[in-house]
Design a protein around this motif. Sequence first.
Motif, PDB file in Angstrom:
ATOM      1  N   LYS A 174      -1.913  -5.309  -9.610  1.00 57.86           N
ATOM      2  CA  LYS A 174      -2.083  -6.647  -9.030  1.00 57.86           C
ATOM      3  C   LYS A 174      -2.104  -6.584  -7.499  1.00 57.86           C
ATOM      4  O   LYS A 174      -1.355  -7.272  -6.804  1.00 57.86           O
ATOM      5  CB  LYS A 174      -0.978  -7.580  -9.522  1.00 57.86           C
ATOM      6  CG  LYS A 174      -1.013  -7.827 -11.026  1.00 57.86           C
ATOM      7  CD  LYS A 174       0.081  -8.776 -11.481  1.00 57.86           C
ATOM      8  CE  LYS A 174      -0.099  -9.171 -12.952  1.00 57.86           C
ATOM      9  NZ  LYS A 174      -0.314  -8.062 -13.876  1.00 57.86           N
ATOM     10  N   LEU A 175      -3.011  -5.735  -7.001  1.00 59.24           N
ATOM     11  CA  LEU A 175      -3.162  -5.533  -5.570  1.00 59.24           C
ATOM     12  C   LEU A 175      -4.595  -5.832  -5.147  1.00 59.24           C
ATOM     13  O   LEU A 175      -5.519  -5.816  -5.963  1.00 59.24           O
ATOM     14  CB  LEU A 175      -2.817  -4.080  -5.201  1.00 59.24           C
ATOM     15  CG  LEU A 175      -1.393  -3.604  -5.509  1.00 59.24           C
ATOM     16  CD1 LEU A 175      -1.291  -2.099  -5.273  1.00 59.24           C
ATOM     17  CD2 LEU A 175      -0.380  -4.347  -4.653  1.00 59.24           C
ATOM     18  N   SER A 176      -4.767  -6.046  -3.874  1.00 60.80           N
ATOM     19  CA  SER A 176      -6.121  -6.238  -3.359  1.00 60.80           C
ATOM     20  C   SER A 176      -6.831  -4.892  -3.263  1.00 60.80           C
ATOM     21  O   SER A 176      -6.188  -3.836  -3.186  1.00 60.80           O
ATOM     22  CB  SER A 176      -6.075  -6.891  -1.976  1.00 60.80           C
ATOM     23  OG  SER A 176      -5.535  -5.985  -1.023  1.00 60.80           O
ATOM     24  N   ARG A 177      -8.162  -4.911  -3.249  1.00 61.40           N
ATOM     25  CA  ARG A 177      -8.926  -3.671  -3.127  1.00 61.40           C
ATOM     26  C   ARG A 177      -8.619  -2.987  -1.782  1.00 61.40           C
ATOM     27  O   ARG A 177      -8.546  -1.755  -1.711  1.00 61.40           O
ATOM     28  CB  ARG A 177     -10.425  -3.978  -3.241  1.00 61.40           C
ATOM     29  CG  ARG A 177     -11.299  -2.724  -3.293  1.00 61.40           C
ATOM     30  CD  ARG A 177     -12.742  -3.118  -3.509  1.00 61.40           C
ATOM     31  NE  ARG A 177     -12.924  -3.692  -4.832  1.00 61.40           N
ATOM     32  CZ  ARG A 177     -13.168  -2.974  -5.924  1.00 61.40           C
ATOM     33  NH1 ARG A 177     -13.226  -1.654  -5.851  1.00 61.40           N
ATOM     34  NH2 ARG A 177     -13.352  -3.560  -7.084  1.00 61.40           N
ATOM     35  N   HIS A 178      -8.439  -3.791  -0.748  1.00 62.07           N
ATOM     36  CA  HIS A 178      -8.111  -3.229   0.578  1.00 62.07           C
ATOM     37  C   HIS A 178      -6.801  -2.443   0.523  1.00 62.07           C
ATOM     38  O   HIS A 178      -6.693  -1.339   1.091  1.00 62.07           O
ATOM     39  CB  HIS A 178      -7.999  -4.363   1.605  1.00 62.07           C
ATOM     40  CG  HIS A 178      -7.478  -3.901   2.939  1.00 62.07           C
ATOM     41  ND1 HIS A 178      -8.243  -3.181   3.833  1.00 62.07           N
ATOM     42  CD2 HIS A 178      -6.241  -4.034   3.517  1.00 62.07           C
ATOM     43  CE1 HIS A 178      -7.515  -2.895   4.908  1.00 62.07           C
ATOM     44  NE2 HIS A 178      -6.301  -3.401   4.735  1.00 62.07           N
ATOM     45  N   THR A 179      -5.775  -2.989  -0.173  1.00 63.32           N
ATOM     46  CA  THR A 179      -4.474  -2.319  -0.292  1.00 63.32           C
ATOM     47  C   THR A 179      -4.613  -0.995  -1.042  1.00 63.32           C
ATOM     48  O   THR A 179      -4.053   0.028  -0.646  1.00 63.32           O
ATOM     49  CB  THR A 179      -3.471  -3.240  -1.009  1.00 63.32           C
ATOM     50  OG1 THR A 179      -3.290  -4.420  -0.232  1.00 63.32           O
ATOM     51  CG2 THR A 179      -2.127  -2.553  -1.205  1.00 63.32           C
ATOM     52  N   THR A 231      -6.348  -1.829  -8.940  1.00 62.44           N
ATOM     53  CA  THR A 231      -6.245  -3.213  -8.473  1.00 62.44           C
ATOM     54  C   THR A 231      -5.697  -4.120  -9.572  1.00 62.44           C
ATOM     55  O   THR A 231      -4.792  -4.930  -9.346  1.00 62.44           O
ATOM     56  CB  THR A 231      -7.628  -3.715  -8.017  1.00 62.44           C
ATOM     57  OG1 THR A 231      -8.089  -2.918  -6.920  1.00 62.44           O
ATOM     58  CG2 THR A 231      -7.560  -5.177  -7.576  1.00 62.44           C
ATOM     59  N   TYR A 247       0.837  -1.203   0.000  1.00 60.69           N
ATOM     60  CA  TYR A 247       0.000   0.000   0.000  1.00 60.69           C
ATOM     61  C   TYR A 247       0.872   1.254   0.000  1.00 60.69           C
ATOM     62  O   TYR A 247       0.536   2.264  -0.629  1.00 60.69           O
ATOM     63  CB  TYR A 247      -0.960   0.002   1.186  1.00 60.69           C
ATOM     64  CG  TYR A 247      -0.300   0.253   2.527  1.00 60.69           C
ATOM     65  CD1 TYR A 247      -0.035   1.554   2.971  1.00 60.69           C
ATOM     66  CD2 TYR A 247       0.056  -0.803   3.354  1.00 60.69           C
ATOM     67  CE1 TYR A 247       0.577   1.779   4.195  1.00 60.69           C
ATOM     68  CE2 TYR A 247       0.666  -0.587   4.578  1.00 60.69           C
ATOM     69  CZ  TYR A 247       0.926   0.711   4.993  1.00 60.69           C
ATOM     70  OH  TYR A 247       1.549   0.926   6.189  1.00 60.69           O
ATOM     71  N   ASN A 250     -10.828  -0.257  -9.262  1.00 55.87           N
ATOM     72  CA  ASN A 250     -10.728  -1.480 -10.075  1.00 55.87           C
ATOM     73  C   ASN A 250      -9.503  -1.445 -10.979  1.00 55.87           C
ATOM     74  O   ASN A 250      -8.771  -2.436 -11.107  1.00 55.87           O
ATOM     75  CB  ASN A 250     -11.994  -1.662 -10.922  1.00 55.87           C
ATOM     76  CG  ASN A 250     -13.178  -2.127 -10.100  1.00 55.87           C
ATOM     77  OD1 ASN A 250     -13.001  -2.686  -9.016  1.00 55.87           O
ATOM     78  ND2 ASN A 250     -14.388  -1.902 -10.606  1.00 55.87           N
TER      79      ASN A 250
END
Length: 364
Positions: free
Chosen positions: A43-48, A39, A10, A36
Amino acid sequence: MQSRNNQPKYYMLMEHLKEEILMGRIMPGEQIPSENTLTETHKLSRHTVRKAISMLVNEGYLYTEHGRGTFCLSRSSKRNDSKNIGVIMTYISEYIFPRVIEGIERVLSNNKYSIILKNTSNILNNEALYFEDLLSKDIEGLIIEPTKSALFSNNLKFYEAFDKHNIPYVFLHGDYRELEGKSKVVLDDVAGMYSVVEYLAKLGHKNIVGIFKADDTQGIDRHRGYAKALTDTGLPYDPDSVIWYHTEEQEIKPFAIIKQMLEEKRNIDAIACYNDEIAFKMFPLLNKLGLKVPDDISITGFDDSFLSENCPVKLTTVSHPKEVLGEEAAKILLQLINDKNYKNNPIQKIIIPKLIIKDSCRKR
C-alpha cells in the motif's frame, strides 16, 4: 505499510527487501516482485517503491534490466575475495577468551585474513543483531561460539541464511543439537568432569555437590560426566545435590543455594564447580561460613584459567587448551573455505582435557 519510529516508508520497504535478500529468501539472480506488486502489497506509492529499489541498487543488492525487471545481485565474488572472517564470542573478558582469540588470530593473520570480532555477552538478541550485521558485510566465513547453545534459539534461521549464501562456519566450545552435524571444535566436557568427580570419589568423598550451567551445552555435558562418574564409582546420584543456574543467575544462585545447604547442615564434602570462575567466587562464601579448603571441604573447577592459580588455595581443575582450540577452529574454517563441497564434508575435532591436580582437595 505503516510508518513507525519516524522511519520513512521507502526506508522501511528498503529494509524489508534487504532482509529478504540477506536471509536467503530472495537468492542471487532471482527477480524481486514487480513495482506494481510491491505497490499493492505494501500500500505504497510507485514513487516510494522506486526510491526503495534505487537505494538497494546503489548499495549493490539489486540490479535492473530494462524491460525485464529488477533482480537480486550476487555478492559472492566480493565475499570470496574479502579476506574477512567474522568471529562471534559469548564473552571477550580476561577469563579464557583472549587466549582463544589469540589462537584464532595467529592462524588467520598468517594466511592474510582479518577478523571482525563480536561479543554477544551470551544474549540472544545481541547475537541476532551481529548475525544481521555480518550478513550485510563481505565475509568469507565465521567462527561462532553459540549463545545459550542448550536452549532452542530463533537465531537458527541465520545459520540457514549462511548456508544459502555459501558462508562456511565453525562452532567453538559447543553447538546446537539441531546443528550437531556441522563443523566444530569442542572439548570433551563429559570426560573432563568425569575425571574430576572420579578423582574426588577415589579420595573418599561421598557427598559431592555439582554446579552446572543450564543454558549451554558445556554445562549439560559436564553434568553428564558428573552423573556418570558417580555411577561408575558406586556413589548415588542425588538430584538435590545438583545446582543448575542460567547465565542471568550466575552471580547469585549457585552461592545462595550452597549457603542454604551448609546452613541446613547438609553433609557436603566436595563441590564440583562448572568452571574456575564459580569455584574462585566460592572461596569467600566458604570462608565466611567458617569452612577451610581443603581441610573441611574440597572444591574443584574447570578450565585451568589464571583464577585457578589465584585462589586462596590453588584449585584442582581441568585443562582447557585455549589457544589450541582457537587455532584448530581457524584451521578448519580455512579448509572449509577452500572446499567447494564443504557442506557435505564437515570437520569435527574433539579435544580431550586433562585433570590438573593442585591443592584444593584432600583425602576423606
